[in-house]
Design an enzyme around this catalytic site. Structure first.
Site, PDB file in Angstrom:
ATOM      1  N   ASN A 110       0.832  -1.201   0.000  1.00  0.00           N
ATOM      2  CA  ASN A 110       0.000   0.000   0.000  1.00  0.00           C
ATOM      3  C   ASN A 110       0.866   1.251   0.000  1.00  0.00           C
ATOM      4  OD1 ASN A 110      -0.432   1.951   2.497  1.00  0.00           O
ATOM      5  ND2 ASN A 110       0.140  -0.055   3.362  1.00  0.00           N
ATOM      6  N   SER A 173       5.546   5.074   8.728  1.00  0.00           N
ATOM      7  CA  SER A 173       4.935   4.820   7.425  1.00  0.00           C
ATOM      8  C   SER A 173       5.906   5.242   6.330  1.00  0.00           C
ATOM      9  CB  SER A 173       3.631   5.611   7.279  1.00  0.00           C
ATOM     10  OG  SER A 173       3.189   5.573   5.933  1.00  0.00           O
TER      11      SER A 173
END
Length: 364
Positions: A110, A173
């Site tokens: 992702n 992230s």
């Protein structure tokens, strides 16, 4: 339930784009028709950072980004649910497509980029569950265009202090440019100093001390792990979550979609994240709570994380491939493992294999 989902439910959901399928699963949980509650086993109860978890299995951040279904997730059997990542202002994230299934590898790549509706939307939803039982944590992040990213984390602490049972500071992230730089020692020192100062100020006003966990990447060097462990100890951090998604593509069976930019999660992350977990346990010692994440899709993989050094574990991608019956299946397996190992609680199995996992070599 997991077997039936893999046969029928997954086939149906996988006819949709990955992001559409995710939205459908959220809708399904909102209706209340998906429940797989497992009877509680006192032997699975774990006390971590002052919180008593009914079991060590949690839903990782990233699934319920906007705090829409935390209680529905708890009804699946999870001992806790983590919502977010939430940023102060709404942001759309990166352009679509941005989620890619690697079915042969039971993995996902992702590059969402902290897409979420912002603090206010989540605050309204979480306010409606105020007073309910169940541990719901809030994962906080920074807006992509923030001039002072640390200020965004501080804002998250202050906004959700009365509603979150714990906080996760997400600086790992790979999909927000420069975010992982906050893991460097000097930047991390400032981040934790300001975040924990805000936590203490809020706590002093309401006599509640909310735990703060730090979520780190699995792609760190041993020297970087040294720095994080030292800073966590110096700042008296409440715990570390190991780990977020990886940039590594080692060990993939099928090259399809593997060249897509983004973080890899799912089964291929299990080895790397568990090695880093064990190495972090060796660095922080026995007292600091660690939460193991990455590649958990069975009781065996959950137990391996615990034996490698985790007090708690979380999953997400495993649910995509195994379905809503997975939490119950894992909990039943952990209960069986406790009996098989001849111990009275799951906590007694922690660190059994830390040295062996920490010694494994990682392929970049």
């Amino acid at each position: 339930m997991s077997g039936l989902f893999e046969t029928l439910g997954r086939r149906a959901l996988f006819t949709f784009d990955a992001e559409q399928a995710h939205g459908l699963s959220i809708t399904g949980l909102k209706t209340g028709i998906v429940t797989c509650r497992t009877p509680e086993d006192p032997a699975l109860s774990v006390k971590v950072a002052g919180l008593k978890f009914p079991n060590p299995l949690g839903m990782a951040a990233g699934y319920d980004k906007n705090a829409e279904v935390p209680d529905a997730l708890l009804k699946l059997g999870f001992g806790f649910a983590e919502v977010g990542t939430l940023t102060p202002r709404p942001q759309s994230g990166n352009p679509r497509p941005r989620i890619f299934r690697l079915v042969d590898d039971k993995a996902v790549i992702n590059r969402l980029g902290f897409n979420n509706e912002g603090h206010e939307a989540a605050f309204k939803r979480l306010s409606r569950r105020a007073g309910k039982s169940g541990i719901v944590g809030v994962n906080i992040g920074a807006n992509k265009d923030a001039e002072d990213r640390i200020a965004d984390y501080v804002a998250g602490i202050r906004r959700f202090y009365q509603l979150a049972r714990y906080f996760t500071v997400n600086i790992s992230s790979p999909n927000t440019p420069g975010l992982r730089n906050l893991q460097a020692r000097e930047a991390l020192h400032e981040l934790l100093s300001r975040v924990l100062e805000a936590r203490d100020e809020e706590g002093n006003m309401c006599t509640l001390k909310r735990p703060v966990f730090l979520k780190i990447a699995p792609d760190l060097t041993d020297e970087e792990l040294d720095d994080i462990a030292a800073e966590a100890d110096a700042q008296k951090l409440d715990g570390i979550i190991v780990s977020n998604t990886t940039l590594s593509r080692s060990g993939l069976k099928n090259p399809e979609n593997s060249n897509e930019t983004g973080g890899l999660s799912g089964a291929p992350l299990f080895e790397r994240s568990t090695v880093v977990l064990a190495r972090m346990r060796e660095r922080v010692g026995p007292d600091m709570p660690l939460i193991g994440v990455g590649g958990i899709d069975s009781a065996e993989t959950a137990l391996a994380k615990i034996k490698a050094g985790a007090d708690l574990v979380q999953l997400y991608t495993g649910l995509i491939y195994r379905g809503p019956g997975l939490p119950g299946e894992i909990l039943r397996g952990l209960s069986t493992a406790i009996k098989h190992e001849g111990v009275s609680s799951i906590a007694e199995l922690r660190d059994r294999d830390t040295k062996e996992w920490a010694a494994r070599k990682l392929i970049s």
